[in-house]
Design a protein around this motif. Structure first.
Motif, mmCIF file in Angstrom:
data_model
loop_
_atom_site.group_PDB
_atom_site.id
_atom_site.type_symbol
_atom_site.label_atom_id
_atom_site.label_comp_id
_atom_site.label_asym_id
_atom_site.label_seq_id
_atom_site.Cartn_x
_atom_site.Cartn_y
_atom_site.Cartn_z
ATOM 1 N N PHE A 146 0.809 -1.209 0.000
ATOM 2 C CA PHE A 146 0.000 0.000 0.000
ATOM 3 C C PHE A 146 0.856 1.278 0.000
ATOM 4 O O PHE A 146 0.328 2.366 0.221
ATOM 5 N N SER A 147 2.159 1.125 -0.236
ATOM 6 C CA SER A 147 3.065 2.291 -0.157
ATOM 7 C C SER A 147 2.604 3.447 -1.042
ATOM 8 O O SER A 147 2.613 4.609 -0.606
ATOM 9 N N ALA A 148 2.219 3.121 -2.285
ATOM 10 C CA ALA A 148 1.832 4.185 -3.214
ATOM 11 C C ALA A 148 0.663 4.985 -2.661
ATOM 12 O O ALA A 148 0.593 6.205 -2.828
ATOM 13 N N LEU A 149 -0.228 4.280 -1.993
ATOM 14 C CA LEU A 149 -1.418 4.922 -1.433
ATOM 15 C C LEU A 149 -1.054 5.761 -0.209
ATOM 16 O O LEU A 149 -1.528 6.886 -0.050
ATOM 17 N N ILE A 150 -0.175 5.193 0.623
ATOM 18 C CA ILE A 150 0.190 5.884 1.869
ATOM 19 C C ILE A 150 1.003 7.144 1.539
ATOM 20 O O ILE A 150 0.847 8.180 2.178
ATOM 21 N N SER A 151 1.861 7.055 0.539
ATOM 22 C CA SER A 151 2.717 8.203 0.229
ATOM 23 C C SER A 151 1.923 9.338 -0.417
ATOM 24 O O SER A 151 2.308 10.494 -0.325
ATOM 25 N N ASN A 152 0.822 9.012 -1.073
ATOM 26 C CA ASN A 152 -0.001 10.052 -1.697
ATOM 27 C C ASN A 152 -1.470 9.757 -1.394
ATOM 28 O O ASN A 152 -2.209 9.267 -2.250
ATOM 29 N N PRO A 153 -1.908 10.032 -0.170
ATOM 30 C CA PRO A 153 -3.242 9.569 0.267
ATOM 31 C C PRO A 153 -4.408 10.107 -0.552
ATOM 32 O O PRO A 153 -5.477 9.513 -0.541
ATOM 33 N N LYS A 154 -4.192 11.222 -1.249
ATOM 34 C CA LYS A 154 -5.361 11.757 -1.987
ATOM 35 C C LYS A 154 -5.809 10.812 -3.099
ATOM 36 O O LYS A 154 -6.947 10.885 -3.576
ATOM 37 N N LEU A 155 -4.922 9.891 -3.486
ATOM 38 C CA LEU A 155 -5.286 8.928 -4.530
ATOM 39 C C LEU A 155 -6.378 7.965 -4.042
ATOM 40 O O LEU A 155 -7.058 7.326 -4.847
ATOM 41 N N ILE A 156 -6.535 7.883 -2.708
ATOM 42 C CA ILE A 156 -7.578 7.005 -2.136
ATOM 43 C C ILE A 156 -8.946 7.384 -2.691
ATOM 44 O O ILE A 156 -9.785 6.531 -2.969
ATOM 45 N N LEU A 157 -9.143 8.700 -2.853
ATOM 46 C CA LEU A 157 -10.475 9.183 -3.261
ATOM 47 C C LEU A 157 -10.858 8.717 -4.667
ATOM 48 O O LEU A 157 -12.035 8.579 -4.982
ATOM 49 N N ILE A 158 -9.858 8.459 -5.504
ATOM 50 C CA ILE A 158 -10.174 7.960 -6.859
ATOM 51 C C ILE A 158 -10.827 6.578 -6.744
ATOM 52 O O ILE A 158 -11.739 6.229 -7.485
ATOM 53 N N GLY A 159 -10.318 5.807 -5.758
ATOM 54 C CA GLY A 159 -10.891 4.475 -5.524
ATOM 55 C C GLY A 159 -12.346 4.558 -5.113
ATOM 56 O O GLY A 159 -13.118 3.629 -5.349
ATOM 57 N N ALA A 160 -12.729 5.659 -4.489
ATOM 58 C CA ALA A 160 -14.142 5.838 -4.112
ATOM 59 C C ALA A 160 -14.967 6.231 -5.335
ATOM 60 O O ALA A 160 -16.066 5.705 -5.553
ATOM 61 N N ALA A 161 -14.413 7.139 -6.151
ATOM 62 C CA ALA A 161 -15.168 7.650 -7.306
ATOM 63 C C ALA A 161 -15.505 6.542 -8.295
ATOM 64 O O ALA A 161 -16.597 6.523 -8.885
ATOM 65 N N ALA A 162 -14.573 5.598 -8.455
ATOM 66 C CA ALA A 162 -14.806 4.550 -9.457
ATOM 67 C C ALA A 162 -15.908 3.587 -9.054
ATOM 68 O O ALA A 162 -16.386 2.811 -9.887
ATOM 69 N N GLN A 163 -16.328 3.653 -7.786
ATOM 70 C CA GLN A 163 -17.417 2.766 -7.355
ATOM 71 C C GLN A 163 -18.762 3.205 -7.931
ATOM 72 O O GLN A 163 -19.777 2.540 -7.744
ATOM 73 N N LEU A 164 -18.742 4.332 -8.625
ATOM 74 C CA LEU A 164 -19.960 4.813 -9.297
ATOM 75 C C LEU A 164 -20.491 3.756 -10.267
ATOM 76 O O LEU A 164 -21.703 3.654 -10.497
#
Lengths: 297, 383
Positions: B106-124
């Motif tokens: 999860f390093s990529a996610l932890i180092s740039n946490p704002k990318l987490i929100l993209i994972g939420a948007a795609a649940q559309l």
């Protein structure tokens, strides 16, 4: 890319067309059948195909596919499991998924496939045996007092508790009360699903946004605490490349190269034979001296 | 009865037990579909780890046989039925999530946490497909189970459909895995359509190094936060973060190796084979299955669109230099690592030195969390 897309579209179209052809199959598992509802004293309830009020037994297919009950046995005597053999070959013995079939216990088998050679007043037991005549599929013990036009069976089709039912429901769900699941309730208020979409997206965003804020805060804290202190460095130290100094892009390029290398690997065997001596450390467990038994002289 | 007659009768009886006697057009169609899956896996290398077991499972499930001998997957007591129990009761998906957790960094996610929100948007994609399925007349439970295909997460799709619409598990799983295999084909046209040439060239800051402690905190805090909010997602999220803790703790290497190696392989074999075998012609060849297949495609398109468009909108609020390349928006679906690989490949088409893989892994793993949370919400609302 266009070619690839075309191929995919073609594959999808062919698969979809193939899916249109619906075909029914032979029954699958008789063990999913249940004696669902029974009426012993039939005075004014369901009539048989001869217009007579007789005792009846409803069998329920609890599986998600067709089941052919033909070849199975119904009995009211556990010592005689093969009392009534349900004839094979009648299309009506093929029970659709989650559907029912009714047998009339009138002791008049000459009237057809669904008329049994016993009636329910002789015994308080009804059992359904598989086609081998040995495997018991389902059995119910009827109460001794038979109420007029009141059926006995599962309160919910095929499972759960049994008892006298409020209403006789031959070829129908034993629980005729409208069941409203939370999904159905939701649909009443939100028929288009947009309400659920909004709520769910808000929850998903909230969950991940909480993670985002917490990790942003934690990350900042860690960056602060792990920031290297300014120290004087010698020229040699400065020339040495620190592992942390390798950028993510380089890492990505290395990862990509490794991935492509691994994917281009093939399993063809090199035709050149090489013999390499494999050295093994000595162990008494693998020693031939201890492993072989001495031959008797 | 003469010996010849006796022999003939028994030969006829033997023939009635063979597959040839019980063969129908439905079997033929399903066997062809199974062969197509195997072909796509071997010749085109579309998700071979999934399509080979599923394709072969379709062949296994569609061998015609006489009923009553405990052979088929739907026959109580048959070996296949026992194996299928793991699917119907939702046992396999959490075990796969354990393995995914153990193999995910999860390093990529932890180092740039704002990318987490993209994972939420795609649940559309999940909820878009839910709305369309409702409009097409599916019941709310069925629509929820179908919608989850848009999460691009096979185990989650199986888990949710086994709870909401058990009769549709086979069709939903086949649809989900088919479209996951087609991610490299479905996503690029949408990504190109929705982005401008300038946006495709955005260079993102290289991710910073993440410490072991941060990774351990992520596994524990991630589980606590998400499952407190959506407890119904506990089987999936709990196992995902547990697997990740095994990996990141550094003291349970053997357990992590087992979870991400032999265990996930065994469960993948079992889930693939049994899901394939569950597509018996009787249960699979229906109009509903066709509808599910079509809706699955829609859900993937909506999910990809949701991810890419979210990044474009998000960029409006970000300073120059902090902007996100919208080509990683597609990675919000949880097809790990296929959709991240798509971001990398498409990104390289426009700038041969712009490697997006590391950045795309962030939303990609966030998508796994997002789809598990979405599954939990659907369970709470629709079950």
């Amino acid at each position: 890319m266009l070619k690839k897309l075309n191929t995919t579209i073609k594959t999808l179209v062919v698969m979809s067309v193939l899916l249109f052809a619906k075909e029914s199959l032979q029954a699958q598992s008789t063990l999913d059948l249940r004696i669902n509802e029974v009426l012993v004293q039939n005075d004014s309830s369901y009539v048989d195909d001869f217009g007579a009020h007789v005792s009846w037994i409803e069998i329920f297919n609890g599986a998600y596919n067709y089941i052919n009950i033909g070849g199975c046995y119904l009995t009211n005597d556990l010592n005689n499991p093969k009392k009534y053999w349900i004839p094979k070959g009648d299309p009506r013995t093929k029970i659709a998924s989650r559907y029912y079939v009714v047998f009339f216990a009138d002791n008049k088998p000459a009237r057809g496939v669904f008329h049994l050679n016993f009636d329910l007043k002789e015994s308080n037991i009804i059992a359904l045996f598989d086609s081998d005549g040995k495997t018991l599929i389902d059995k119910i013990d009827l109460p001794k007092d038979h109420k007029s036009d009141v059926t006995y069976g599962y309160f919910e089709d095929g499972a759960g508790k049994m008892g006298y039912l409020k209403k006789a429901t031959p070829i129908a769900n034993n629980n005729p009360e409208p069941k409203v699941s939370s999904g159905d309730l939701f649909k009443q208020f939100d028929p288009s699903g947009i309400g659920l979409t909004l709520i769910a997206m808000i929850v998903v965003f909230t969950a991940l946004a909480v993670l985002y804020f917490i990790y942003k805060a934690i990350g900042k804290q860690f960056v602060k605490t792990t920031k290297p202190k300014a120290v004087s460095t010698t020229k040699e130290q400065a020339d040495t490349v620190q592992p942390e100094a390798i950028s993510g892009e380089v890492n990505a390029a290395i990862a990509m190269a490794l991935y492509m290398y691994q994917n281009e690997l093939h399993d063809e065997i090199n035709p050149i034979l090489t013999i390499t001596k494999v050295s093994r450390t000595y162990s008494p467990w693998s020693s031939k001296i201890y492993g072989l038994r001495q031959m008797p002289r | 009865m003469g010996f010849t007659q006796f022999l003939t009768d028994h030969m006829m009886q033997f023939f009635s037990f063979t597959g040839f006697a019980n063969f129908t057009v439905g079997h033929l169609i399903m066997i062809l579909i199974g062969l197509a899956f195997i072909y796509l896996a071997i010749a085109k290398e579309f998700e071979p780890m999934l399509l080979i077991p599923i394709g072969f499972g379709i062949l296994v499930g569609n061998i015609p046989f006489a009923s009553g001998y405990q052979i088929g997957i739907y026959e109580n007591g048959s070996v296949l039925n026992y194996l299928y129990f793991g699917v119907t009761q939702g046992v396999y998906p959490p075990l796969i999530f354990l393995g995914i957790g153990a193999m995910t960094d999860f390093s990529a996610l932890i180092s740039n946490p704002k990318l987490i929100l993209i994972g939420a948007a795609a649940q559309l994609g999940i909820f878009g497909a839910y709305c369309i399925a409702l409009a097409l007349g599916f019941s709310p439970s069925e629509a929820g189970a179908i919608g989850i295909i848009g999460g691009a997460d096979g185990p989650t799709a199986i888990f949710l459909s086994s709870k909401l619409a058990p009769s549709l598990v086979g069709a939903i799983a086949i649809s989900a895995y088919s479209y996951m295999a087609l991610v490299p084909v479905i996503q690029p046209p949408i990504m190109k359509l929705l982005t401008t040439p300038k946006e495709r060239l955005i260079r993102m800051k290289p991710p910073r190094a993440v410490t072991k402690t941060e990774k351990i905190i992520f596994a524990i805090a991630g589980m606590l936060l998400t499952t407190f909010l959506v407890p119904s997602g506990l089987p999936l999220l709990g196992m995902l973060f547990f697997g990740n803790l095994l990996r990141e703790s550094g003291v349970t290497k053997r357990l992590a190796d087992t979870a991400k190696g032999p265990m996930i392989d065994i469960v993948t074999i079992l889930i693939g084979l049994t899901v394939g075998a569950s597509t018996q012609a009787t249960t699979f060849l229906t109009w509903k299955s066709v509808g599910i297949f079509v809706l699955g495609a829609f859900s993937f398109v909506i999910a990809t669109t949701g991810g890419v468009m979210f990044v474009k909108i998000f960029n409006l609020f970000l300073k120059e230099g902090n902007k996100i390349n919208p080509l990683i928006g597609n990675s919000g679906v949880s097809a790990v690592p296929d959709s991240a690989r798509v971001s990398q490949v498409v990104g390289l088409q426009y700038d041969k030195t712009n490697h997006l893989l590391m950045h795309a892994m962030g939303p990609n793993v966030a998508g796994v969390i997002g789809s598990a949370v979405a599954a939990g919400i659907l369970l709470s609302f629709l079950l």
